[in-house]
Design a protein around this motif. Structure first.
Motif, PDB file in Angstrom:
ATOM      1  N   MET A  38       6.151   7.548 -11.206  1.00  0.00           N
ATOM      2  CA  MET A  38       6.073   6.456 -10.296  1.00  0.00           C
ATOM      3  C   MET A  38       6.077   5.267 -11.343  1.00  0.00           C
ATOM      4  SD  MET A  38       3.578   5.376  -7.422  1.00  0.00           S
ATOM      5  CE  MET A  38       3.869   6.686  -6.284  1.00  0.00           C
ATOM      6  N   ASN A  39       7.101   4.238 -11.168  1.00  0.00           N
ATOM      7  CA  ASN A  39       6.961   3.051 -11.865  1.00  0.00           C
ATOM      8  C   ASN A  39       5.868   1.890 -11.599  1.00  0.00           C
ATOM      9  OD1 ASN A  39       8.215   1.399 -10.008  1.00  0.00           O
ATOM     10  ND2 ASN A  39      10.095   2.200 -10.344  1.00  0.00           N
ATOM     11  N   GLN A  40       5.908   0.847 -12.141  1.00  0.00           N
ATOM     12  CA  GLN A  40       4.644  -0.118 -11.830  1.00  0.00           C
ATOM     13  C   GLN A  40       4.869  -0.778 -10.476  1.00  0.00           C
ATOM     14  OE1 GLN A  40       4.222  -3.016 -14.763  1.00  0.00           O
ATOM     15  NE2 GLN A  40       2.106  -3.385 -14.614  1.00  0.00           N
ATOM     16  N   THR A  41       6.316  -1.173 -10.257  1.00  0.00           N
ATOM     17  CA  THR A  41       6.634  -1.711  -9.035  1.00  0.00           C
ATOM     18  C   THR A  41       6.342  -0.754  -7.810  1.00  0.00           C
ATOM     19  OG1 THR A  41       8.430  -2.847 -10.018  1.00  0.00           O
ATOM     20  CG2 THR A  41       8.453  -2.601  -7.480  1.00  0.00           C
ATOM     21  N   ASP A  42       6.482   0.446  -7.959  1.00  0.00           N
ATOM     22  CA  ASP A  42       6.008   1.559  -6.692  1.00  0.00           C
ATOM     23  C   ASP A  42       4.522   1.448  -6.671  1.00  0.00           C
ATOM     24  OD1 ASP A  42       8.746   1.823  -6.105  1.00  0.00           O
ATOM     25  OD2 ASP A  42       8.763   3.868  -7.623  1.00  0.00           O
ATOM     26  N   THR A  43       3.923   1.533  -7.828  1.00  0.00           N
ATOM     27  CA  THR A  43       2.623   1.545  -7.869  1.00  0.00           C
ATOM     28  C   THR A  43       1.968   0.444  -7.098  1.00  0.00           C
ATOM     29  OG1 THR A  43       2.313   2.795  -9.833  1.00  0.00           O
ATOM     30  CG2 THR A  43       0.306   1.732  -9.065  1.00  0.00           C
ATOM     31  N   ARG A  44       2.423  -0.796  -7.489  1.00  0.00           N
ATOM     32  CA  ARG A  44       1.903  -2.149  -6.699  1.00  0.00           C
ATOM     33  C   ARG A  44       2.194  -1.982  -5.097  1.00  0.00           C
ATOM     34  NH1 ARG A  44       3.941  -5.094 -11.264  1.00  0.00           N
ATOM     35  NH2 ARG A  44       5.667  -5.516 -10.138  1.00  0.00           N
ATOM     36  N   LYS A  45       3.291  -1.411  -4.853  1.00  0.00           N
ATOM     37  CA  LYS A  45       3.817  -1.464  -3.483  1.00  0.00           C
ATOM     38  C   LYS A  45       2.749  -0.512  -2.918  1.00  0.00           C
ATOM     39  CE  LYS A  45       7.551  -0.162  -0.526  1.00  0.00           C
ATOM     40  NZ  LYS A  45       9.161   0.389  -0.269  1.00  0.00           N
ATOM     41  N   ASP A  46       2.583   0.763  -3.581  1.00  0.00           N
ATOM     42  CA  ASP A  46       1.531   1.668  -2.753  1.00  0.00           C
ATOM     43  C   ASP A  46       0.216   1.098  -2.446  1.00  0.00           C
ATOM     44  OD1 ASP A  46       3.544   3.649  -2.471  1.00  0.00           O
ATOM     45  OD2 ASP A  46       2.701   4.640  -4.344  1.00  0.00           O
ATOM     46  N   THR A  47      -0.137   0.429  -3.466  1.00  0.00           N
ATOM     47  CA  THR A  47      -1.655  -0.231  -3.332  1.00  0.00           C
ATOM     48  C   THR A  47      -1.666  -1.259  -2.448  1.00  0.00           C
ATOM     49  OG1 THR A  47      -1.756   0.104  -5.854  1.00  0.00           O
ATOM     50  CG2 THR A  47      -3.324  -1.688  -4.845  1.00  0.00           C
ATOM     51  N   LEU A  48      -0.545  -2.060  -2.103  1.00  0.00           N
ATOM     52  CA  LEU A  48      -0.359  -3.177  -1.231  1.00  0.00           C
ATOM     53  C   LEU A  48      -0.662  -2.493   0.193  1.00  0.00           C
ATOM     54  CD1 LEU A  48      -0.059  -5.994  -0.278  1.00  0.00           C
ATOM     55  CD2 LEU A  48       2.317  -5.714  -0.623  1.00  0.00           C
ATOM     56  N   GLU A  49       0.443  -1.509   0.444  1.00  0.00           N
ATOM     57  CA  GLU A  49       0.446  -0.767   1.830  1.00  0.00           C
ATOM     58  C   GLU A  49      -0.862  -0.059   1.945  1.00  0.00           C
ATOM     59  OE1 GLU A  49       2.683  -0.599   4.016  1.00  0.00           O
ATOM     60  OE2 GLU A  49       3.687  -2.216   2.667  1.00  0.00           O
ATOM     61  N   PHE A  50      -1.737   0.600   1.053  1.00  0.00           N
ATOM     62  CA  PHE A  50      -2.910   1.072   1.223  1.00  0.00           C
ATOM     63  C   PHE A  50      -4.088  -0.086   1.723  1.00  0.00           C
ATOM     64  CE2 PHE A  50      -7.291   2.178   0.003  1.00  0.00           C
ATOM     65  CZ  PHE A  50      -7.467   3.081   0.717  1.00  0.00           C
ATOM     66  N   ASN A  51      -3.978  -1.111   1.205  1.00  0.00           N
ATOM     67  CA  ASN A  51      -5.078  -2.157   1.407  1.00  0.00           C
ATOM     68  C   ASN A  51      -4.918  -2.587   2.771  1.00  0.00           C
ATOM     69  OD1 ASN A  51      -5.988  -2.169  -1.314  1.00  0.00           O
ATOM     70  ND2 ASN A  51      -4.479  -3.765  -2.125  1.00  0.00           N
ATOM     71  N   LYS A  52      -3.206  -2.674   3.269  1.00  0.00           N
ATOM     72  CA  LYS A  52      -3.277  -3.120   4.565  1.00  0.00           C
ATOM     73  C   LYS A  52      -3.736  -2.105   5.664  1.00  0.00           C
ATOM     74  CE  LYS A  52       1.295  -5.523   3.766  1.00  0.00           C
ATOM     75  NZ  LYS A  52       2.535  -5.699   4.120  1.00  0.00           N
ATOM     76  N   LEU A  53      -3.246  -0.822   5.329  1.00  0.00           N
ATOM     77  CA  LEU A  53      -3.996   0.311   6.144  1.00  0.00           C
ATOM     78  C   LEU A  53      -5.534   0.378   6.224  1.00  0.00           C
ATOM     79  CD1 LEU A  53      -3.516   2.988   7.762  1.00  0.00           C
ATOM     80  CD2 LEU A  53      -3.755   4.080   5.285  1.00  0.00           C
ATOM     81  N   GLN A  54      -6.090   0.055   4.900  1.00  0.00           N
ATOM     82  CA  GLN A  54      -7.554   0.064   5.246  1.00  0.00           C
ATOM     83  C   GLN A  54      -8.172  -1.210   5.919  1.00  0.00           C
ATOM     84  OE1 GLN A  54     -10.417   1.235   1.569  1.00  0.00           O
ATOM     85  NE2 GLN A  54      -9.669  -0.733   1.167  1.00  0.00           N
TER      86      GLN A  54
END
Length: 297
Positions: free
Chosen positions: A1-17
């Motif tokens: 997983m590249n850095q862009t995908d990691t940032r996107k996943d982190t952002l999505e999880f933060n929204k979910l949380q």
């Protein structure tokens, strides 16, 4: 997983949380689930929902306008193969107060329920009784269960289809004897969000079928129905849940809930305008002189 995908996943999880924490906070506020100086007994089954509930309660505890204590409690029902170390290890990592309560309800259920029959009903009753009495023993003022919106809507349809009753799971419930109050902080949370949350958090989930009894087939059928609704019409489950918050007793048929017998006419005074203009009679064979004036009867 590249850095862009990691940032996107982190952002999505933060929204979910944030969404889950907001939903839990709103449910607690709307139903006054937790008050100042409450001792909340968080019932931990080892499933995704109870893990998520505990996680969110602990996070809200730090910022809530009221002070409350959270105590994690797991009822070890002595199911064969139950991994007894998982929950204590997890609670120790969190450094929170907890109890593991031993009660061999498994043997009782196996003795009472014939082979092949669903054991969930008796098992849940025995579990509830044990937890109620333990809550009193430790001075817990609220018993928190991990039921979410999907559970509540499923229960509504189960009772309608198989019990001929319009009944679900309330967000807040006082036990029949008045000695305990049950709260469901995840009332406004969807199961699909909790699944994603649990996956990201990597909770040490314990399977719920260790007893050998599969989940009630009727509930599975309802769950499948709701899943199809979600695919075809997103938001329908939420709408069904909101209907539980917006009940019109006079538009149902329960004679205990609404007095259908005593509905007298009241034509005193000026009536409000109806949503249409008066109709014009184009033909009749009725002699208007035969009309009966009921206003003075």
């Amino acid at each position: 997983m590249n850095q862009t995908d990691t940032r996107k996943d982190t952002l999505e999880f933060n929204k979910l949380q944030k969404r889950l924490r907001r939903n839990v906070g709103n449910a607690i506020t709307d139903y006054q689930m937790i008050e100042d100086n409450d001792v909340v007994m968080a019932c931990m089954s080892g499933g995704k929902d109870s893990f998520a509930m505990l996680d969110i309660l602990l996070s809200l505890q730090k910022v809530a306008p009221v002070r409350f204590e959270v105590i994690a409690v797991n009822l070890d029902q002595k199911q064969p193969g139950f991994p007894e170390h998982i929950l204590p290890d997890y609670f120790e990592q969190l450094n929170i107060p907890y109890y593991i309560v031993d009660k061999d309800t498994y043997s009782v259920v196996r003795e009472k329920i014939p082979e092949g029959k669903t054991t969930c009903g008796l098992c849940s009753r025995l579990r509830r009784g044990t937890l109620y009495s333990f809550a009193e023993k430790i001075g817990a003022t609220k018993i928190a269960l991990g039921h979410h919106m999907d559970d509540i809507v499923e229960t509504l349809f189960l009772n309608m289809f198989h019990g001929a009753r319009m009944k679900a799971m309330p967000p807040k419930l006082r036990s029949d004897d008045g000695r305990n109050v049950v709260i469901r902080p995840l009332t406004y949370c969807r199961e699909k969000d909790l699944i994603r949350f649990a996956d990201h958090k990597a909770f040490p989930i314990i399977p719920c079928n260790l007893c050998g009894s599969q989940e009630n087939l009727q509930r599975q059928a309802i769950k499948g129905m709701l899943s199809e609704w979600d695919k075809k019409d997103a938001g329908r489950v939420e709408s069904v849940f909101k209907s539980l918050q917006n009940v019109s007793p006079s538009q149902l048929a329960d004679r205990e809930l609404f007095d259908f017998e005593n509905l007298p006419l009241d034509r005193e005074g000026e009536r409000e305008a109806y949503g249409f203009t008066e109709a014009t009679v184009s033909s009749t064979n009725i002699d208007h002189s035969l009309y009966i004036d009921v206003t003075n009867l």
